[in-house]
Design an enzyme around this catalytic site. Sequence first.
Site, short mmCIF file in Angstrom:
data_model
loop_
_atom_site.label_atom_id
_atom_site.label_comp_id
_atom_site.label_asym_id
_atom_site.label_seq_id
_atom_site.Cartn_x
_atom_site.Cartn_y
_atom_site.Cartn_z
N ASP A 41 0.81 -1.22 0.00
CA ASP A 41 0.00 0.00 0.00
C ASP A 41 0.85 1.28 0.00
OD1 ASP A 41 1.01 -0.29 2.50
OD2 ASP A 41 -0.86 0.10 3.57
N HIS A 245 23.29 3.02 -20.54
CA HIS A 245 22.27 3.32 -19.52
C HIS A 245 22.63 2.65 -18.19
CE1 HIS A 245 19.08 4.32 -22.80
NE2 HIS A 245 19.94 5.30 -22.60
N ASP A 262 26.13 11.31 -15.73
CA ASP A 262 25.02 11.84 -16.54
C ASP A 262 23.88 12.09 -15.58
OD1 ASP A 262 22.91 12.32 -18.25
OD2 ASP A 262 23.40 10.69 -19.64
N ASP A 273 19.88 17.96 -18.50
CA ASP A 273 20.45 16.65 -18.86
C ASP A 273 21.92 16.86 -19.24
OD1 ASP A 273 21.00 14.14 -19.80
OD2 ASP A 273 19.61 14.21 -21.50
N HIS A 352 24.91 5.93 -30.23
CA HIS A 352 23.61 6.60 -30.00
C HIS A 352 23.55 7.89 -30.82
CE1 HIS A 352 25.56 9.51 -27.28
NE2 HIS A 352 26.14 8.49 -26.67
N HIS A 356 18.83 15.03 -28.32
CA HIS A 356 17.37 14.92 -28.33
C HIS A 356 16.77 16.20 -27.79
CE1 HIS A 356 17.78 14.22 -23.99
NE2 HIS A 356 18.80 13.44 -24.30
N HIS A 363 13.63 13.12 -22.59
CA HIS A 363 13.59 12.88 -24.04
C HIS A 363 12.28 13.51 -24.48
CE1 HIS A 363 16.45 9.19 -23.61
NE2 HIS A 363 17.04 10.34 -23.39
N GLU A 386 25.29 15.58 -27.33
CA GLU A 386 25.95 14.63 -26.44
C GLU A 386 26.73 13.52 -27.15
OE1 GLU A 386 23.14 11.90 -24.47
OE2 GLU A 386 21.55 13.25 -25.11
N TYR A 390 32.90 5.18 -26.72
CA TYR A 390 32.84 4.12 -25.71
C TYR A 390 33.65 2.95 -26.22
CZ TYR A 390 28.84 7.17 -24.96
OH TYR A 390 28.04 8.29 -24.81
N ARG A 407 31.49 10.71 -22.51
CA ARG A 407 30.40 11.47 -23.15
C ARG A 407 30.46 12.88 -22.58
NH1 ARG A 407 26.63 8.23 -22.43
NH2 ARG A 407 25.53 8.89 -20.55
N GLU A 409 27.90 16.14 -22.56
CA GLU A 409 26.51 16.49 -22.92
C GLU A 409 26.15 17.86 -22.37
OE1 GLU A 409 23.49 13.88 -21.24
OE2 GLU A 409 22.04 14.56 -22.76
N1 GLY Z 1 20.33 11.06 -19.63
C1 GLY Z 1 19.70 10.46 -20.73
C2 GLY Z 1 20.24 10.96 -21.98
O1 GLY Z 1 21.29 11.55 -22.01
O2 GLY Z 1 19.62 10.84 -23.00
MN MN Z 2 20.54 13.25 -23.12
MN MN Z 3 22.11 12.52 -20.34
#
Ligand code: GLY
Ligand code: MN
Ligand code: MN
Length: 446
Positions: A41, A245, A262, A273, A352, A356, A363, A386, A390, A407, A409
């Site tokens: 609950d 991820h 990240d 982000d 990737h 975005h 996203h 970003e 890798y 990365r 970003e």
């Molecule tokens: N943190 C998720 C992305 O960079 O898309």
């Molecule tokens: Mn992102």
């Molecule tokens: Mn990110």
Amino acid sequence: MTAPIIELVEYQARRNAILTQMTCNSACVISANKLLTRSNDTEYVFRQDSYFWYLTGFNEPDAILVLLKSATGLGSCIMFCQPKDALAEIWHGRRLGCLAAVEQLGLDDAFDNTDIDSALPALLSGVDAVYSLYQQTHLQTRLNHMITALKQVPKKSDLAPSQLIDCQAWLDQMRLLKSPAELAIMQAVADISADAHRVTMQYCQSGMNEYQLEAQIQYQFAVHGARSPAYTTIVGGGANACILHYTDNNQTLRDGDLVLIDAGGELQGYAADITRTFPVNGKFSAQQAALYDIVLQAQLVAIDCLQPNTFITDANTACVEVLTQGLLELGVLTGTLADNLEQLTYRQYFMHGLGHYLGLDVHDVGAYAVKGHSCALQPGTVMTVEPGLYIAPGSPCPAEFHGIGIRIEDNIVITNEGNHVLTHAVPKDRLEIEALMSTVRELSRQ
Ligand code: GLY
Ligand code: MN
Ligand code: MN
């Protein structure tokens, strides 16, 4: 500093923009989120549906917004919401209730949500079209039942709406282009998140666990006003940074490794982000530095390309060229630039997209292409940039690069003149990162 807010008139203007696009004699029905059970609950912390929030700024579960447009084109806004209930409010928290909802949310009327099953069919009876969001499947099922029931009323089946229309594209286009008030909030959450990244870089020490950096950055978000992260924080030391991820965040940070963070806060529903990658011990090794500088150069080139009336696909092409050229110079890739670009060999190490849209969803919504044609960027669009590299253990390249994941970003807004980097306050130049980390190390030695 008081945080910027979205004023009531802006929510009303958003609803009016939807009403303007609706045909006469129609209704538009948008649902709030429900509470989600965590176990038995207890529930997860409530997060409002982004579309409902965009149109109302109302943060309670189990509400439904109904926009009505009469046959003569007159618009009205109605809401079903949780009724005032002294006992429920003692247990679960305050409720706005119908009376206050009308005034505070600028509605024409509000009803108890316990009346939805009788009152909503009455509102829909006689309208030609019902707009809704097909992705709100729970509401969709409910609407289907209501319309089917209206169809079955003897001698009055003609009153059942004959069209059910998905209005997501209208809302997505509106959400894609941020207003000045939205941009002020997004700059504020970018600033909070940028400061949190700086503090966490300075806090990092070899031997800490990844979750200690996670705790530090989320603490920094919260105490500065962005109480929740906008998405699950990633803290990946060493080869964990090669898991895109990665959210286990439970390994020891080793001297000599890089760590990728990240993370971004959420403020009034809007996300930041940000990713930064830095050396656990404050100093980049030669191999880390070489790869890092390629990613940074690729990101800077991409940001330069992202101007009004340009295409993300073109920025991606420019970014990928820098990555490929850099990997060839390091001997991670071999052959000619032209062959590598044609064969998309970079994809082994950058798997990737370039970025975005960013907004109420990390996203965020908004079309990238319509019927196969890329959409040109418009002023007011906020997006991430970003790129990464890798090099997972076992990759087909010199072993000295194995286990390095990077990365970088940032969040940018497209302006009339070009773009503005909302997250510029976090250093990304290698020497600036090392300088920031070394000040604290010097202080801690004194
Ligand atoms: N943190 C998720 C992305 O960079 O898309
Ligand atoms: Mn992102
Ligand atoms: Mn990110």
